[in-house]
Design a protein around this motif. Structure first.
Motif: not given
Length: 114
Positions: A3-8, A63-65
């Motif tokens: 899993t990869m997390s994209f965070m702002v 945050s979106m995985d």
């Protein structure tokens, strides 16, 4: 599966009420551009709170995985996501948002599973 997390991370806005209105429209844009049904939330939005050492450095975390790095890079490099990113910069009136990519890791118990 990795899993990869994209965070702002958004800094404190110049006008909180305006940011909240703009952010709702921003999420609608995200849904529209990425084809996310309006009743689904495949992401989390976390409001930061002041801590024991003082005021929160950031106002909010998005945050979106993603299933893997290929899926993450495919979405991030799309023209649709570039439009969403431009809008994130527009609404972040307290400074530029900080964008992070990470890989969640499950840590082994310090007690060895006992």
């Amino acid at each position: 599966m990795t899993t990869m997390s994209f965070m702002v991370l958004y800094p404190p806005p110049a006008d909180v009420d305006q940011f909240e209105r703009d952010y709702q429209a921003h999420l609608e844009l995200l849904h529209k551009k990425l084809g996310i049904p309006s009743d689904e939330r495949p992401y989390t939005v976390t409001k930061m709170l002041d801590g024991p050492t003082g005021p929160a450095t950031f106002y909010q975390l998005f945050s979106m995985d993603f299933a893997d790095s290929d899926q993450l890079h495919e979405v991030l490099s799309s023209s649709a996501m570039q439009q969403v990113a431009a809008d994130a910069n527009r609404i972040s009136t307290g400074g530029a948002p900080v964008v992070l990519v990470g890989q969640p890791e499950v840590m082994a118990s310090a007690q060895g599973g006992q």
